[in-house]
Scaffold this active site. Structure first.
Site, PDB file in Angstrom:
ATOM      1  N   ARG A 224      41.110  34.004  56.667  1.00 18.33           N
ATOM      2  CA  ARG A 224      40.577  33.042  55.738  1.00 18.33           C
ATOM      3  C   ARG A 224      38.910  33.278  55.740  1.00 18.33           C
ATOM      4  O   ARG A 224      38.382  33.517  56.582  1.00 18.33           O
ATOM      5  CB  ARG A 224      41.073  31.791  55.920  1.00 18.33           C
ATOM      6  CG  ARG A 224      42.412  31.330  55.840  1.00 18.33           C
ATOM      7  CD  ARG A 224      42.607  31.480  54.322  1.00 18.33           C
ATOM      8  NE  ARG A 224      44.112  30.958  54.380  1.00 18.33           N
ATOM      9  CZ  ARG A 224      44.984  32.078  53.770  1.00 18.33           C
ATOM     10  NH1 ARG A 224      44.739  33.341  53.874  1.00 18.33           N
ATOM     11  NH2 ARG A 224      46.408  31.453  53.632  1.00 18.33           N
ATOM     12  N   HIS A 272      41.725  39.337  48.147  1.00 13.25           N
ATOM     13  CA  HIS A 272      42.773  38.443  48.769  1.00 13.25           C
ATOM     14  C   HIS A 272      44.011  39.030  48.404  1.00 13.25           C
ATOM     15  O   HIS A 272      45.093  38.559  47.865  1.00 13.25           O
ATOM     16  CB  HIS A 272      42.753  37.158  48.300  1.00 13.25           C
ATOM     17  CG  HIS A 272      43.488  36.209  49.363  1.00 13.25           C
ATOM     18  ND1 HIS A 272      43.191  34.842  49.594  1.00 13.25           N
ATOM     19  CD2 HIS A 272      44.513  36.490  50.061  1.00 13.25           C
ATOM     20  CE1 HIS A 272      44.014  34.458  50.817  1.00 13.25           C
ATOM     21  NE2 HIS A 272      44.838  35.125  50.947  1.00 13.25           N
TER      22      HIS A 272
END
Ligand code: OXD
Length: 309
Positions: A224, A272
């Site tokens: 993250r 991502h």
């Protein structure tokens, strides 16, 4: 009974088809077509709009479309008495390992250095470092991190592992807790982050800790953006302390076009995509979890909300 699907990045169609095939009794609704909220017993979501889940009064479980649930826990109005369930592997571990292996080999074989040389049409050879003399530090030894370690170790690297609590994976030099972080980082020439994002791990890679990495170290972040202090990363790259970074996750996603990471010559960016829940693979785990909730059994991947994963 119905399930509500919410994601701004996943295509609902393969999920709709998989549910129609494997659990036809469950009506499949895609946000914003919620229909009667009283029908919605399950929510299958990725980064749902804050406040959405609390409008569903009959929810029996919230199912994450990913392994991470920080995007769900970020909702301050989340109904905390409803079980929250994340994906456990479900095809994600192989994808994460492929990405991390690619990154580890990229930095190990100094591709980041050759990429800079190519911009200058510069021909300069560097003797390769033997894998046995290269330390790869893996942060987070859960399902994903340990899958990567299993796939990396046969290549001959020296593998270091860092986790919150002690762990003992074969062939891994293990570190844990607050006290283990500094010696772990000090030896990690290639650092790969798999940690879940929690109150404890937010900004775990701040300026002070990035400075603990050996000179020339490289970072792969596929966990993250919140783990990493982005300004501190730029500073350690620009000072020459770090060699490069491969980043899949960011504080703000999509990464804004004006963000300095896009144009930084030592940063390699992907949007991502390290792992992506593929409906055909993940649906059986989601449906099995729904069946377990219906039978009053514990689902696989039940999140401990206080712990954050
Ligand atoms: C996940 C992700 O949490 O893809 O699964 O980021």
């Amino acid at each position: 009974m119905a399930i509500l699907f919410y994601s701004e990045v996943d295509d609902p169609e393969p999920w709709r088809q998989a549910f129609a095939r494997d659990l036809p009794a469950m009506a499949f609704r895609v946000w914003p077509d919620v229909g009667d909220v009283d029908d919605i017993a399950y929510a299958l979501v990725w980064k749902p709009q804050p406040g959405l889940l609390k409008t569903l009064p009959k929810l029996k479980a919230i199912l994450s479309l990913g392994a991470g649930v920080d995007g769900i826990l970020a909702d301050s109005e989340l109904p905390r008495d409803v079980p929250l369930i994340r994906l456990v592997d479900a095809g994600l571990a192989q994808q994460m390992s492929e990405y991390a292996l690619y990154g580890a080999l990229h930095f190990h074989r100094q591709m980041h250095v050759y990429a800079l040389q190519q911009r200058q049409a510069r021909w300069r050879m560097f003797e390769p470092v033997a894998a046995s003399r290269r330390s790869v530090g893996v942060m987070g030894l859960g399902v994903m991190g340990s899958d990567f370690v299993r796939k990396l170790a046969p290549l001959g690297f020296r593998v270091l592992g860092y986790s919150r609590t002690p762990s003992a994976l074969p062939g891994v030099v293990s570190f844990h807790g607050e006290a283990g972080l500094r010696p772990f980082l000090e030896q990690s020439e290639i650092l790969v982050n798999f940690l879940p994002l929690t109150g404890e791990t937010r900004r775990i890679l701040n300026a002070e800790r990035l400075a603990w990495l050996p000179r020339g170290a490289c970072i792969i972040n596929l966990a993250r953006g919140g783990h990493l202090d982005e300004a501190a990363l730029l500073a350690v790259l620009d000072s020459g302390h770090l060699g490069g970074a491969l980043l899949d996750v960011f504080d703000r996603e999509p990464l804004p076009p004006e963000h300095p990471f896009w144009r930084h010559p030592q940063i390699f960016i992907t949007p991502h995509i390290a792992a992506w829940a593929v409906a055909e693979v993940a649906v059986s785990q989601v449906i099995e979890n729904i069946r377990r909730v219906e039978r009053g059994e514990q689902p696989l991947g039940l999140v401990m909300i206080e712990r954050g994963y």
